[in-house]
Scaffold this motif. Structure first.
Motif, PDB file in Angstrom:
ATOM      1  N   CYS A 153       0.835  -1.200   0.000  1.00 20.44           N
ATOM      2  CA  CYS A 153       0.000   0.000   0.000  1.00 20.44           C
ATOM      3  C   CYS A 153       0.874   1.256   0.000  1.00 20.44           C
ATOM      4  CB  CYS A 153      -0.909   0.005   1.220  1.00 20.44           C
ATOM      5  SG  CYS A 153      -1.953   1.479   1.356  1.00 20.44           S
ATOM      6  N   ASP A 161      -5.087  -7.012   1.675  1.00 20.11           N
ATOM      7  CA  ASP A 161      -6.327  -6.240   1.502  1.00 20.11           C
ATOM      8  C   ASP A 161      -6.121  -5.010   0.623  1.00 20.11           C
ATOM      9  OD1 ASP A 161      -7.724  -8.017   3.090  1.00 20.11           O
ATOM     10  OD2 ASP A 161      -7.283  -6.909   4.929  1.00 20.11           O
ATOM     11  N   LEU A 162      -5.385  -5.177  -0.454  1.00 21.76           N
ATOM     12  CA  LEU A 162      -5.177  -4.084  -1.402  1.00 21.76           C
ATOM     13  C   LEU A 162      -6.292  -4.139  -2.441  1.00 21.76           C
ATOM     14  CD1 LEU A 162      -1.342  -4.515  -1.849  1.00 21.76           C
ATOM     15  CD2 LEU A 162      -2.535  -2.949  -0.328  1.00 21.76           C
ATOM     16  N   GLY A 174      -4.789   0.330   0.042  1.00 23.09           N
ATOM     17  CA  GLY A 174      -5.668  -0.590   0.763  1.00 23.09           C
ATOM     18  C   GLY A 174      -6.915   0.060   1.280  1.00 23.09           C
TER      19      GLY A 174
END
Length: 174
Positions: A153, A161-162, A174
């Motif tokens: 990120c 969780d990008l 993200g």
């Protein structure tokens, strides 16, 4: 100008009643365009399928002139057109390369990756070559000077969780 080289057919545009303008990607000479006499005829149409490897012979009096092109089929990839997903990918990838690559500049890496991707599309299921297609797109962007960093990120540095890409910094967010 006289160039004889193996090339991958990227795009075929109709020209006149029976002719076609073909844009083909060569490892040594990059993307080249040429006029194929009778290119839309019954005999040449299967040879000029997008993704086919042809022995191409470009001939022109000067560099700026559209070359006359004669082709002989080396390897057919017509089998890709019978599978809906591979046909859609093929009909998108060929014209994409014909549009974004500058003409006459060698892109040996792009040629090698495109040939490998087409080979994977011939022998693997779409779930397998789909990831190769995404990697090909990222490598093409990098070769054209628009590389994207998806490793971490841009704001926080996290690696999971990008979900988005920032167009300003061309990095994952993200």
């Amino acid at each position: 100008m006289q160039i004889e080289t193996p090339a991958i057919v990227c795009a075929v545009l109709p020209h006149g009643e029976h002719g076609a303008i073909v844009r083909a990607l060569s490892a040594d000479h990059g993307l080249l365009a040429g006029y194929v006499r009778g290119g839309r005829g019954r005999r040449m149409r299967p040879v000029l399928g997008v993704g086919n490897i042809v022995a191409a012979s470009f001939r022109a009096r000067v560099e700026d002139q559209l070359a006359a092109l004669t082709v002989e089929l080396v390897r057919s990839r017509a089998g890709l057109t019978f599978e809906p997903l591979s046909a859609a990918a093929l009909n998108w990838l060929g014209p994409l390369l014909a549009t974004v690559l500058p003409e006459g500049q060698a892109h040996a890496q792009v040629h090698a990756r495109f040939d490998a991707l087409l080979g994977a599309m011939e022998h693997a299921q779409p779930l397998v070559w789909g990831a190769d297609l995404a990697r090909f797109e990222l490598a093409l962007l990098a070769d054209l000077g628009f590389g994207i960093d998806l490793s971490a990120c841009a704001a926080t540095g996290q690696t999971h969780d990008l979900a988005w890409v920032s167009p300003r910094v061309r990095r994952a967010v993200g």
